[in-house]
Design an enzyme around this catalytic site. Structure first.
Site, mmCIF file in Angstrom:
data_model
loop_
_atom_site.group_PDB
_atom_site.id
_atom_site.type_symbol
_atom_site.label_atom_id
_atom_site.label_comp_id
_atom_site.label_asym_id
_atom_site.label_seq_id
_atom_site.Cartn_x
_atom_site.Cartn_y
_atom_site.Cartn_z
ATOM 1 N N ASP A 1 0.843 -1.188 0.000
ATOM 2 C CA ASP A 1 0.000 0.000 0.000
ATOM 3 C C ASP A 1 0.882 1.242 0.000
ATOM 4 O O ASP A 1 1.909 1.315 0.667
ATOM 5 C CB ASP A 1 -0.927 -0.010 1.230
ATOM 6 C CG ASP A 1 -2.081 0.968 1.085
ATOM 7 O OD1 ASP A 1 -3.224 0.516 0.920
ATOM 8 O OD2 ASP A 1 -1.827 2.195 1.131
ATOM 9 N N GLU B 1 -12.266 3.538 -1.169
ATOM 10 C CA GLU B 1 -11.757 4.635 -2.007
ATOM 11 C C GLU B 1 -11.456 4.186 -3.435
ATOM 12 O O GLU B 1 -11.598 4.973 -4.367
ATOM 13 C CB GLU B 1 -10.465 5.206 -1.397
ATOM 14 C CG GLU B 1 -10.694 5.940 -0.080
ATOM 15 C CD GLU B 1 -9.384 6.345 0.582
ATOM 16 O OE1 GLU B 1 -8.311 6.062 0.010
ATOM 17 O OE2 GLU B 1 -9.457 6.928 1.677
ATOM 18 N N HIS C 1 -7.011 -5.846 2.121
ATOM 19 C CA HIS C 1 -5.886 -5.277 2.873
ATOM 20 C C HIS C 1 -5.343 -6.378 3.790
ATOM 21 O O HIS C 1 -6.102 -6.920 4.605
ATOM 22 C CB HIS C 1 -6.346 -4.128 3.767
ATOM 23 C CG HIS C 1 -6.873 -2.926 3.043
ATOM 24 N ND1 HIS C 1 -6.143 -1.769 2.882
ATOM 25 C CD2 HIS C 1 -8.074 -2.690 2.455
ATOM 26 C CE1 HIS C 1 -6.874 -0.863 2.236
ATOM 27 N NE2 HIS C 1 -8.049 -1.396 1.958
ATOM 28 N N HIS D 1 -10.269 -5.331 -3.486
ATOM 29 C CA HIS D 1 -8.936 -5.537 -2.922
ATOM 30 C C HIS D 1 -9.041 -5.910 -1.456
ATOM 31 O O HIS D 1 -9.870 -5.386 -0.727
ATOM 32 C CB HIS D 1 -8.058 -4.290 -3.087
ATOM 33 C CG HIS D 1 -8.646 -3.034 -2.516
ATOM 34 N ND1 HIS D 1 -9.603 -2.302 -3.177
ATOM 35 C CD2 HIS D 1 -8.422 -2.399 -1.345
ATOM 36 C CE1 HIS D 1 -9.935 -1.252 -2.442
ATOM 37 N NE2 HIS D 1 -9.243 -1.283 -1.313
HETATM 38 P P1 AMP Z 1 -9.869 1.381 0.271
HETATM 39 O O1 AMP Z 1 -10.157 2.561 1.167
HETATM 40 O O2 AMP Z 1 -10.171 0.072 0.942
HETATM 41 O O3 AMP Z 1 -10.493 1.540 -1.080
HETATM 42 O O4 AMP Z 1 -8.289 1.367 0.115
HETATM 43 C C1 AMP Z 1 -7.605 1.858 -0.986
HETATM 44 C C2 AMP Z 1 -6.130 1.753 -0.643
HETATM 45 O O5 AMP Z 1 -5.402 1.877 -1.830
HETATM 46 C C3 AMP Z 1 -5.624 2.831 0.321
HETATM 47 O O6 AMP Z 1 -5.063 2.190 1.471
HETATM 48 C C4 AMP Z 1 -4.565 3.566 -0.499
HETATM 49 O O7 AMP Z 1 -3.458 3.966 0.281
HETATM 50 C C5 AMP Z 1 -4.185 2.520 -1.534
HETATM 51 N N1 AMP Z 1 -3.652 3.011 -2.796
HETATM 52 C C6 AMP Z 1 -4.214 3.951 -3.620
HETATM 53 N N2 AMP Z 1 -3.450 4.120 -4.713
HETATM 54 C C7 AMP Z 1 -2.406 3.267 -4.589
HETATM 55 C C8 AMP Z 1 -1.268 2.944 -5.398
HETATM 56 N N3 AMP Z 1 -1.041 3.567 -6.582
HETATM 57 N N4 AMP Z 1 -0.394 2.012 -4.956
HETATM 58 C C9 AMP Z 1 -0.605 1.387 -3.778
HETATM 59 N N5 AMP Z 1 -1.650 1.621 -2.968
HETATM 60 C C10 AMP Z 1 -2.539 2.567 -3.369
#
Ligand code: AMP
Length: 116
Positions: free
Chosen positions: A31, A96, A103, A101
């Site tokens: 992440d 977001e 975590h 995905h």
């Molecule tokens: P969510 O809130 O579950 O949708 O989590 C989205 C996650 O994607 C967040 O923890 C961000 O920090 C991560 N994220 C967004 N863009 C990238 C990227 N280019 N590379 C790695 N992680 C990312």
């Protein structure tokens, strides 16, 4: 592939990332803004908006995401002390990025499941 989707573009190699593990159908990468000492995201390479959509449309692929998450937990040394596997889904969960995905979070005590 959805060209407006950042995780589709990562899966296609168009956006650089730190890959932790890759299979034919899944990708695990670190992440960008880690919330724990170990914070890895596991995605299906194919685009599904969230884990509910993925699980209903392709249970086998959903299982492959879980298998990759488990392999990441093992290779990151998380199995002994435990870890958290989290799928934010929709607005109430604060999702977001609308590409399913998981975590994988660990490496230290993670505190309560929910902050209220
Ligand atoms: P969510 O809130 O579950 O949708 O989590 C989205 C996650 O994607 C967040 O923890 C961000 O920090 C991560 N994220 C967004 N863009 C990238 C990227 N280019 N590379 C790695 N992680 C990312």
């Amino acid at each position: 592939m959805n060209i407006d989707c950042v995780f589709c573009r990562i899966a296609a190699g168009e956006i650089p990332t730190t890959v932790v593990r890759e299979t034919d159908t899944t990708l695990a990468f670190r992440d960008l803004a880690p919330q724990a000492p170990v914070h890895v995201l596991v995605i299906p390479k194919e685009h599904y908006a969230d884990v509910a959509t993925l699980g209903q449309a392709d249970p086998q692929l959903a299982g492959e995401v879980l298998a990759t998450a488990a392999a990441v937990a093992e290779s990151e040394g998380l199995l002994a002390d435990g870890f958290r596997l989290m799928f934010n889904t929709g607005a109430y969960a604060g999702q977001e990025v609308f590409h399913a995905h998981a975590h994988v979070l660990g490496g230290a005590p993670l505190g309560p499941m929910l902050v209220r």
